[in-house]
Write an enzyme that holds these catalytic residues in place. Structure first.
Site, PDB file in Angstrom:
ATOM      1  N   ARG A   1      -1.685 -14.184   4.083  1.00 50.86           N
ATOM      2  CA  ARG A   1      -2.410 -13.545   5.199  1.00 50.86           C
ATOM      3  C   ARG A   1      -1.643 -13.747   6.517  1.00 50.86           C
ATOM      4  O   ARG A   1      -1.597 -12.840   7.349  1.00 50.86           O
ATOM      5  CB  ARG A   1      -3.827 -14.141   5.324  1.00 50.86           C
ATOM      6  CG  ARG A   1      -4.712 -13.943   4.098  1.00 50.86           C
ATOM      7  CD  ARG A   1      -5.300 -12.574   3.964  1.00 50.86           C
ATOM      8  NE  ARG A   1      -6.160 -12.211   5.067  1.00 50.86           N
ATOM      9  CZ  ARG A   1      -6.893 -11.084   5.088  1.00 50.86           C
ATOM     10  NH1 ARG A   1      -6.863 -10.238   4.052  1.00 50.86           N
ATOM     11  NH2 ARG A   1      -7.641 -10.800   6.117  1.00 50.86           N
TER      12      ARG A   1
ATOM     13  N   TYR B   1     -12.306  -2.068  -3.822  1.00 49.13           N
ATOM     14  CA  TYR B   1     -12.805  -2.271  -2.457  1.00 49.13           C
ATOM     15  C   TYR B   1     -14.332  -2.167  -2.384  1.00 49.13           C
ATOM     16  O   TYR B   1     -14.882  -1.875  -1.320  1.00 49.13           O
ATOM     17  CB  TYR B   1     -12.145  -1.277  -1.503  1.00 49.13           C
ATOM     18  CG  TYR B   1     -10.779  -1.729  -0.976  1.00 49.13           C
ATOM     19  CD1 TYR B   1     -10.654  -2.895  -0.212  1.00 49.13           C
ATOM     20  CD2 TYR B   1      -9.628  -0.998  -1.212  1.00 49.13           C
ATOM     21  CE1 TYR B   1      -9.435  -3.314   0.281  1.00 49.13           C
ATOM     22  CE2 TYR B   1      -8.385  -1.410  -0.713  1.00 49.13           C
ATOM     23  CZ  TYR B   1      -8.303  -2.566   0.032  1.00 49.13           C
ATOM     24  OH  TYR B   1      -7.093  -2.975   0.533  1.00 49.13           O
TER      25      TYR B   1
ATOM     26  N   LYS C   1       0.826  -1.213   0.000  1.00 45.70           N
ATOM     27  CA  LYS C   1       0.000   0.000   0.000  1.00 45.70           C
ATOM     28  C   LYS C   1       0.865   1.270   0.000  1.00 45.70           C
ATOM     29  O   LYS C   1       2.075   1.214   0.221  1.00 45.70           O
ATOM     30  CB  LYS C   1      -0.951  -0.050   1.211  1.00 45.70           C
ATOM     31  CG  LYS C   1      -1.995  -1.183   1.123  1.00 45.70           C
ATOM     32  CD  LYS C   1      -2.965  -1.130   2.296  1.00 45.70           C
ATOM     33  CE  LYS C   1      -4.040  -2.206   2.199  1.00 45.70           C
ATOM     34  NZ  LYS C   1      -5.005  -2.128   3.326  1.00 45.70           N
TER      35      LYS C   1
ATOM     36  N   THR D   1      -5.246  -7.056  10.654  1.00 41.73           N
ATOM     37  CA  THR D   1      -5.555  -5.786   9.990  1.00 41.73           C
ATOM     38  C   THR D   1      -5.047  -4.587  10.789  1.00 41.73           C
ATOM     39  O   THR D   1      -4.477  -3.651  10.227  1.00 41.73           O
ATOM     40  CB  THR D   1      -7.088  -5.662   9.817  1.00 41.73           C
ATOM     41  OG1 THR D   1      -7.577  -6.847   9.198  1.00 41.73           O
ATOM     42  CG2 THR D   1      -7.455  -4.467   8.962  1.00 41.73           C
TER      43      THR D   1
ATOM     44  N   PHE E   1     -15.593   3.120   7.087  1.00 43.90           N
ATOM     45  CA  PHE E   1     -14.215   3.476   6.746  1.00 43.90           C
ATOM     46  C   PHE E   1     -13.959   3.537   5.245  1.00 43.90           C
ATOM     47  O   PHE E   1     -12.843   3.814   4.808  1.00 43.90           O
ATOM     48  CB  PHE E   1     -13.231   2.493   7.405  1.00 43.90           C
ATOM     49  CG  PHE E   1     -13.453   1.037   7.047  1.00 43.90           C
ATOM     50  CD1 PHE E   1     -13.013   0.518   5.835  1.00 43.90           C
ATOM     51  CD2 PHE E   1     -14.089   0.186   7.938  1.00 43.90           C
ATOM     52  CE1 PHE E   1     -13.207  -0.818   5.500  1.00 43.90           C
ATOM     53  CE2 PHE E   1     -14.298  -1.155   7.614  1.00 43.90           C
ATOM     54  CZ  PHE E   1     -13.847  -1.655   6.392  1.00 43.90           C
TER      55      PHE E   1
ATOM     56  N   ARG F   1       2.685  -6.359   8.983  1.00 39.83           N
ATOM     57  CA  ARG F   1       1.978  -5.210   9.564  1.00 39.83           C
ATOM     58  C   ARG F   1       2.579  -4.810  10.916  1.00 39.83           C
ATOM     59  O   ARG F   1       2.664  -3.621  11.237  1.00 39.83           O
ATOM     60  CB  ARG F   1       0.489  -5.506   9.663  1.00 39.83           C
ATOM     61  CG  ARG F   1      -0.204  -5.343   8.289  1.00 39.83           C
ATOM     62  CD  ARG F   1      -1.588  -5.908   8.277  1.00 39.83           C
ATOM     63  NE  ARG F   1      -2.363  -5.477   7.114  1.00 39.83           N
ATOM     64  CZ  ARG F   1      -3.487  -6.078   6.716  1.00 39.83           C
ATOM     65  NH1 ARG F   1      -3.954  -7.133   7.384  1.00 39.83           N
ATOM     66  NH2 ARG F   1      -4.139  -5.641   5.654  1.00 39.83           N
TER      67      ARG F   1
ATOM     68  N   GLU G   1      -9.477 -10.673  -7.849  1.00 44.15           N
ATOM     69  CA  GLU G   1      -8.497  -9.592  -7.671  1.00 44.15           C
ATOM     70  C   GLU G   1      -7.324  -9.732  -8.638  1.00 44.15           C
ATOM     71  O   GLU G   1      -6.800  -8.729  -9.130  1.00 44.15           O
ATOM     72  CB  GLU G   1      -8.021  -9.564  -6.219  1.00 44.15           C
ATOM     73  CG  GLU G   1      -9.127  -9.114  -5.265  1.00 44.15           C
ATOM     74  CD  GLU G   1      -8.731  -9.115  -3.807  1.00 44.15           C
ATOM     75  OE1 GLU G   1      -9.593  -8.781  -2.973  1.00 44.15           O
ATOM     76  OE2 GLU G   1      -7.565  -9.443  -3.483  1.00 44.15           O
TER      77      GLU G   1
HETATM   78  P1  RTP Z   1      -7.038  -5.877   3.174  1.00 42.84           P
HETATM   79  O1  RTP Z   1      -8.368  -6.197   2.526  1.00 42.84           O
HETATM   80  O2  RTP Z   1      -6.547  -4.489   2.849  1.00 42.84           O
HETATM   81  O3  RTP Z   1      -6.027  -6.953   2.918  1.00 42.84           O
HETATM   82  O4  RTP Z   1      -7.221  -5.869   4.765  1.00 42.84           O
HETATM   83  P2  RTP Z   1      -7.991  -6.925   5.651  1.00 42.84           P
HETATM   84  O5  RTP Z   1      -8.551  -8.027   4.799  1.00 42.84           O
HETATM   85  O6  RTP Z   1      -7.076  -7.298   6.768  1.00 42.84           O
HETATM   86  O7  RTP Z   1      -9.158  -6.028   6.247  1.00 42.84           O
HETATM   87  P3  RTP Z   1     -10.620  -5.706   5.621  1.00 42.84           P
HETATM   88  O8  RTP Z   1     -11.617  -6.008   6.669  1.00 42.84           O
HETATM   89  O9  RTP Z   1     -10.772  -6.349   4.267  1.00 42.84           O
HETATM   90  O10 RTP Z   1     -10.557  -4.130   5.451  1.00 42.84           O
HETATM   91  C1  RTP Z   1      -9.955  -3.525   4.329  1.00 42.84           C
HETATM   92  C2  RTP Z   1      -9.116  -2.344   4.783  1.00 42.84           C
HETATM   93  O11 RTP Z   1      -9.967  -1.339   5.311  1.00 42.84           O
HETATM   94  C3  RTP Z   1      -9.332  -0.691   6.388  1.00 42.84           C
HETATM   95  N1  RTP Z   1     -10.117  -0.834   7.592  1.00 42.84           N
HETATM   96  N2  RTP Z   1     -10.291   0.137   8.420  1.00 42.84           N
HETATM   97  N3  RTP Z   1     -11.111   1.718  10.621  1.00 42.84           N
HETATM   98  C4  RTP Z   1     -11.495   0.442  10.546  1.00 42.84           C
HETATM   99  O12 RTP Z   1     -12.182  -0.093  11.395  1.00 42.84           O
HETATM  100  C5  RTP Z   1     -11.058  -0.333   9.406  1.00 42.84           C
HETATM  101  N4  RTP Z   1     -11.352  -1.592   9.207  1.00 42.84           N
HETATM  102  C6  RTP Z   1     -10.740  -1.913   8.040  1.00 42.84           C
HETATM  103  C7  RTP Z   1      -7.983  -1.334   6.596  1.00 42.84           C
HETATM  104  O13 RTP Z   1      -7.002  -0.550   5.958  1.00 42.84           O
HETATM  105  C8  RTP Z   1      -8.140  -2.665   5.908  1.00 42.84           C
HETATM  106  O14 RTP Z   1      -6.893  -3.129   5.451  1.00 42.84           O
HETATM  107 MG    MG Z   2      -9.737  -7.655   3.101  1.00 43.35          MG
END
Ligand code: RTP
Ligand code: MG
Length: 141
Positions: free
Chosen positions: A87, A51, A11, A93, A59, A104, A128
């Site tokens: 992962r 996304y 990112k 996250t 968010f 991370r 993706e």
């Molecule tokens: P990613 O998709 O980026 O690999 O991350 P992830 O699966 O670990 O998390 P996901 O739930 O898919 O969320 C995508 C991205 O959104 C942001 N986020 N912010 N403020 C919040 O509560 C929140 N939750 C998620 C994060 O940047 C996350 O990587």
């Molecule tokens: Mg995700």
């Protein structure tokens, strides 16, 4: 165990910190092969599409702004159990909750600027990979 392909994005925060190489080294050390890669600066439309699954989440707007704030390094990783392996290497996250030694934990600053994206399941990985690399096989042979 299945040979899989998965999408990884380094990112904007991690690209700006000049740690692309350090993160890629971790994938390589874990036995994942880079079968496609490119540095791109996403448009707002592309980031919103990528996304889209999160478009109703509070968010979403911040996530899109962040993802277009600078270039990202997009890769297709291939290897045994590549989706879950990536992962695991990424960590949780929220970097405050990410296990020691994960990408991370070591490179992310916050839940928003969290260094990497990784596909979370076989179906999302296929979608993706196709999103960024039209014409590439989405599954390993
Ligand atoms: P990613 O998709 O980026 O690999 O991350 P992830 O699966 O670990 O998390 P996901 O739930 O898919 O969320 C995508 C991205 O959104 C942001 N986020 N912010 N403020 C919040 O509560 C929140 N939750 C998620 C994060 O940047 C996350 O990587
Ligand atoms: Mg995700």
């Amino acid at each position: 165990m299945a040979i899989e392909r998965t999408l990884s994005i380094i990112k904007p925060d991690a690209v700006a910190k000049n740690v692309i190489g350090k993160i890629v080294s971790r994938f390589e050390a874990a036995g994942l092969k880079i079968v496609a890669a490119k540095l791109v600066h996403l448009s707002r439309n592309e980031a919103e599409q990528f996304y889209a699954v999160h478009k109703e989440r509070p968010f979403f707007k911040d996530l899109v702004e962040f993802m277009i704030s600078g270039p990202v390094f997009v890769q297709v990783l291939e290897g045994e159990n590549a989706i879950a392996k990536n992962r695991d290497l990424m960590g949780a996250t929220d970097p405050k909750k990410a296990a020691a030694g994960t990408i991370r934990a070591d490179f992310a600053d916050s839940i928003d600027a969290n260094a990497v994206h990784g596909s979370d399941a076989p179906e999302t990985a296929a979608n993706e990979v196709a999103f960024f690399f039209a014409g590439l096989n989405v599954y390993a042979r």
